[in-house]
Design an enzyme around this catalytic site. Structure first.
Site, mmCIF file in Angstrom:
data_model
loop_
_atom_site.group_PDB
_atom_site.id
_atom_site.type_symbol
_atom_site.label_atom_id
_atom_site.label_comp_id
_atom_site.label_asym_id
_atom_site.label_seq_id
_atom_site.Cartn_x
_atom_site.Cartn_y
_atom_site.Cartn_z
ATOM 1 N N THR A 33 23.650 0.314 36.650
ATOM 2 C CA THR A 33 23.439 -0.247 37.984
ATOM 3 C C THR A 33 22.935 0.807 38.949
ATOM 4 O OG1 THR A 33 25.548 0.138 39.145
ATOM 5 C CG2 THR A 33 25.506 -1.624 37.485
ATOM 6 N N SER A 135 36.691 10.513 40.197
ATOM 7 C CA SER A 135 37.386 11.038 41.356
ATOM 8 C C SER A 135 36.804 12.421 41.664
ATOM 9 C CB SER A 135 38.895 11.090 41.080
ATOM 10 O OG SER A 135 39.596 11.573 42.195
ATOM 11 N N TYR A 149 36.456 11.689 52.890
ATOM 12 C CA TYR A 149 36.128 11.693 51.458
ATOM 13 C C TYR A 149 37.413 11.875 50.649
ATOM 14 C CZ TYR A 149 34.357 13.249 46.948
ATOM 15 O OH TYR A 149 34.126 13.390 45.592
ATOM 16 N N LYS A 153 39.231 9.372 47.778
ATOM 17 C CA LYS A 153 39.555 9.762 46.405
ATOM 18 C C LYS A 153 41.063 9.723 46.148
ATOM 19 C CE LYS A 153 35.358 10.283 45.009
ATOM 20 N NZ LYS A 153 34.785 9.262 44.100
ATOM 21 N N THR A 184 24.725 18.100 41.340
ATOM 22 C CA THR A 184 24.403 16.666 41.324
ATOM 23 C C THR A 184 23.826 16.174 42.647
ATOM 24 O OG1 THR A 184 26.642 16.133 42.050
ATOM 25 C CG2 THR A 184 26.249 16.187 39.662
#
Length: 274
Positions: A33, A135, A149, A153, A184
């Protein structure tokens, strides 16, 4: 059965993309997705019918249920669900707007919750499955400038630990993946940033310096894919697993400090009981 069927959110880049490729390379099937499925066209060209691209905004609960059903109907089963879609929100707690805070929780917490709920009925019926929640070391410890944030988590960690106990008898495993710093783009274009207040200028400078030191050695997302396959192939997968070298030391220092403080204040804790 050796071939597994995956449902992975957020596959346009980062962990989601690398993990989808690793699964496809070993002969598994992947429902991938993304908000924009054109980012998945190269995977379709390369892997053909083994990959099912699905356009999805995980904050849409009805769409999450429809997407999971589409994947199950298409491939005939659902073995591994990876709740990877999410982003980082940078900003001191006082700086974060209501909309920024709500959006962070809608994506990182509720998006994962809706996809998890959607998958459970299929996994319960087949009496097997593995839900992987992405996580962070930020789900274990907390630092300046990413308070909301962390809140997202820690919420993910909480409901997932409860979930693991609730579904164990159905043969369903739950694993929280807790990465440290990886290349990333999590802190780059994927992130969002609140407007800084001038009063915090000096504290921001110190927080940025501390973060740079913590993330000076970033992990390789491709290597994380190899590690992930060991987790999903384990007979007894862990509830929690760190990805990267740094998180264990961070967690140990944090929890040793917590235990020492709790011990110090235990007489007051006992007094409070009455």
């Amino acid at each position: 059965m050796t071939e597994k069927v995956w449902f992975i959110t957020g596959t346009s880049r980062g962990f989601g993309r690398e993990w989808a490729i690793a699964a496809l390379d070993r002969g598994d099937k992947v429902a991938a997705t993304a908000r924009d499925t054109s980012t998945l066209s190269d995977l379709v060209d390369r892997y053909g019918d083994s990959v099912l691209p699905i356009q999805l905004d995980v904050t849409d609960r009805a769409a999450d249920f429809a997407a999971v059903k589409q994947a199950h109907d298409h491939f005939g089963r659902l073995d591994i669900v990876v709740n990877n879609a999410g982003y980082g929100l940078f900003g001191f707690v006082e700086e974060v707007s209501e909309l920024e805070a709500r959006d962070q929780l809608e994506t990182n917490v509720f998006g994962a919750l809706w996809v998890t709920q959607a998958a459970l009925s299929f996994m319960r019926e087949q009496r097997s499955g593995h839900i992987l929640q992405v996580s962070s070391i930020g789900g274990i410890s907390a630092f300046q400038n990413v308070g909301l944030y962390h809140a997202s988590k820690w919420a993910l960690e909480g409901f997932s630990q409860s979930l693991a106990q609730e579904v164990e008898s159905f043969g369903i495993h739950v694993t929280l993946i807790e990465p440290g710093g990886f290349t990333t783009d999590w802190a780059g274009s994927s992130s969002k940033r609140a407007t800084e207040l001038p009063a915090y200028a000096d504290v921001h400078e110190a927080a940025n310096a501390a973060r740079a030191q913590r993330t000076s050695k970033s992990g390789d997302p491709k290597a994380s894919a190899r590690a992930l396959m060991k987790v999903v192939d384990a007979e007894k997968p862990p509830l929690r697993v760190f990805f990267g070298e740094a998180p264990l030391a961070i967690a140990k220092a944090d929890y040793e400090s917590r235990l020492a403080l709790w011990e110090e204040w235990q007489p007051v804790s006992i007094e409070a009981q009455g």
